[in-house]
Design an enzyme around this catalytic site. Sequence first.
Site, PDB file in Angstrom:
ATOM      1  N   ASP A   1     -17.314 -83.560  38.462  1.00  0.00           N
ATOM      2  CA  ASP A   1     -15.914 -83.208  38.278  1.00  0.00           C
ATOM      3  C   ASP A   1     -15.855 -81.824  37.620  1.00  0.00           C
ATOM      4  O   ASP A   1     -16.873 -81.233  37.253  1.00  0.00           O
ATOM      5  CB  ASP A   1     -15.169 -84.294  37.483  1.00  0.00           C
ATOM      6  CG  ASP A   1     -13.654 -84.230  37.724  1.00  0.00           C
ATOM      7  OD1 ASP A   1     -13.183 -83.229  38.294  1.00  0.00           O
ATOM      8  OD2 ASP A   1     -12.935 -85.166  37.332  1.00  0.00           O
TER       9      ASP A   1
HETATM   10  C1  BGC Z   1      -9.910 -84.051  38.227  1.00  0.00           C
HETATM   11  C2  BGC Z   1     -10.336 -84.538  39.597  1.00  0.00           C
HETATM   12  C3  BGC Z   1     -10.063 -83.486  40.624  1.00  0.00           C
HETATM   13  C4  BGC Z   1     -10.788 -82.225  40.213  1.00  0.00           C
HETATM   14  C5  BGC Z   1     -10.693 -81.107  41.207  1.00  0.00           C
HETATM   15  C6  BGC Z   1     -10.385 -82.663  37.920  1.00  0.00           C
HETATM   16  O1  BGC Z   1      -9.754 -82.151  36.803  1.00  0.00           O
HETATM   17  O2  BGC Z   1     -10.399 -84.938  37.269  1.00  0.00           O
HETATM   18  O3  BGC Z   1      -9.675 -85.740  39.904  1.00  0.00           O
HETATM   19  O4  BGC Z   1     -10.461 -83.930  41.883  1.00  0.00           O
HETATM   20  O5  BGC Z   1     -10.221 -81.777  38.992  1.00  0.00           O
HETATM   21  O6  BGC Z   1      -9.454 -80.535  41.193  1.00  0.00           O
END
Ligand code: BGC
Length: 758
Positions: free
Chosen positions: A303
């Site tokens: 993430d």
């Molecule tokens: C979130 C994810 C998301 C990723 C990419 C993160 O802050 O936890 O769910 O897919 O960002 O944008």
Amino acid sequence: MKRKYIYLLVPALAICMVLFVRSAKPAKDTDIEVLLSRMTLEEKVGQMTNLTLSTIAREEENNLILEIPKVKDAIIAHNIGSFQNVVSHAYSVETWHTIINQIQDVSMKETRMKIPFLYCIDAVHGANYSLNSTLFPHNLALGATRNPELVKKCAEITAKEVRASGIRYNFSPVLDVGRQPLWPRFAETFGEDVYLTKVMGVASIKGYEGSDLKSINSVASCMKHYVGYSVPDNGKDRASANIPEIALREYFLPSFKAAIDAKAHTLMVNSAEVNGVPVHASKYLLSDVLRGELGYKGVVISDWEDVKKMHERHRVAESYKEAVRLSVEAGIDMCIVPMDFKFYEYLIELVKEGKISEDRINQSVRRILELKKELGLFEKPYVEKEALKNFGLAEYKTVALDAARESVTLLKNTNQTLPIAKSKKVFVIGPGSVSLTALNGAWSYTWQGKESKYFPQGERTIASAIRSEIGDDNFLYYKDFDFRDSTFNVEEIRKATETADYIVLCLGEDAYAETPGNIKDLNLPAAQMRLAKGVCWAGKLNKAPVILVLTSGRPRIIRELEPEVSAILFAYWPGSQGASAVGDILFGDYNPNGKLPFTYPKFPGDINTYDHKQLDEAVEETVPEYKYYYKFDPQWEFGYGLSYTTFEYSNLTVSPDKLTATGSVKVSVTVKNTGKLAGKESVELYARDLYASVTPSVKRLRAFKKINLEPGTSQVVEFQLTKDDLAFVGQNMKWITEAGEFEVMVGGLKGKLNYNDK
Ligand code: BGC
């Protein structure tokens, strides 16, 4: 002499071969192994590195400007293989096409290997980063529909609009089970139940991926966030969770297992930590369990910034570089870095220092290239013009409306206050009544979803939907409200409601996403409670029943307000057609059938799920000196939801009533619509193990079927249960069904069956 020549010849040949295989051949040959053998270490690590769009683009007066020198630096000098998301808000499809083609031009024309780059997006309830796309209800609302076919349709349309935007990889769906309502991503879950999350998660993945990722109707999905993200001890986003292994396996792994079996192609890792180990550093969870036990073969993506955070926040790595080592060793394939080249540089150094093997790198790159190949990027790296026809079709709105209608949950309807006759005068008030952002919630044209200027023209608010149902003359109104500023004059409200037959009070939550949505208190905010009290006072004086409409990403406590109002609709974050759905339900154009996908708490300090253990159900002491009594006492339980008609359940049969290891039993029940309106009903089968070596839950949802019944008609609904449907995680951490008696429950009726593995 001869031998000497041979000694010279062999290395020379080897060098020639290496030069040959590493020569500037285009990546037309999609045989991944050949490709891998030609790639330098730097080219491989570049494939594992994912950057955000703002590293190569900027916005000026709402225009997106690609900074070509930065694109070249990323793609040519640093071999970056994928980019993601937006600088700050949604773009038109044309803008997406232009930038994706421009970036791809650099990959395809100016790099040695000519490996296409991959664009990734969060399209979590529709193609929410493409202007004028269709936004659907969030997953929590979809959980309330109990309609996996509809969930699949929403995902299919999302896939089409994302692909039409030139993007082939979607970071969705969330498969975290929502068992902590404080958590600000609760709305992104399908609710608190494991079975419901499994069914809806799989439906969503099938909708996104279809049967062929090369199709212009498909995108790669991403199961996220593996695992244990949704139950932080303090209820905050990206906070620590302590989850006993037995609970991890019973409640949080099954949705991922089901998605893996449904062939989901990618998986994103939980940003937070479980049992003292950041999941990004957990070889146990990312390799032993995920790949070893669950049999996952696809790409594992980190993430956002979470590798770096293992050093900066979690403090399990003394340096960023050590964090890179830990995460790659644990099992990540691709890192959403996403702001710089640090991950790339450190990983190259680690391989050169012999701290990570090139074989380990090859494993990840192989998976990433395989994904690109399956997505058809090698054959058609540029935007597929023919996909554009799939964007913005009028029929998508009908699906969004169906989904919103089937989700809205009627929680109270004293003396059949609802539906309201359209000839009545209705006074509408509250911040939710005029807000588009509170209908759409997180990830709506911006990450936080708070800027309605990006929303399509002409979208309805609840107030405008009500007005169009009853006409200007019957529509009474006081003033616009804002979730931040709910100042009002109670005397003015009393006056404005003098002629009202009904009052619709719209409260809840405005949009928020992730950490900015953290709250310290599940109570409905004090300002809204003050407004509600004033409105209820005016309603009483003017004999106008108050109908509470809640748009919200999680349940906010309304214990004190509930007795003051005559009807309550919980609308979740119902998306672009949410206001119309609420209007249709308020005025009887649609008969509500949503069922709560979570247990609605009554007190902020008394949170539990419907499938709690027997110990938490009730406890009583009758000895006078010690007398006490406690029982599970939510505002409304999981599965609750009223209709404008009534359903009667009869004839529950379990046949045979003996279940064997290889057999199945049929549970059947007759459901009759005993009211005056046609209606849909989710028929839900719960079961409980009467005695087990691990304390059984009071009940667990094991199956459901949604039916549609005309008034006066009935239907026999059948379910097949096998031993696996009754299994639980035993003390040895393995799934088991123990011999003995089980109770099955459908619509207030009970039956019994006996399981014997012999
Ligand atoms: C979130 C994810 C998301 C990723 C990419 C993160 O802050 O936890 O769910 O897919 O960002 O944008």
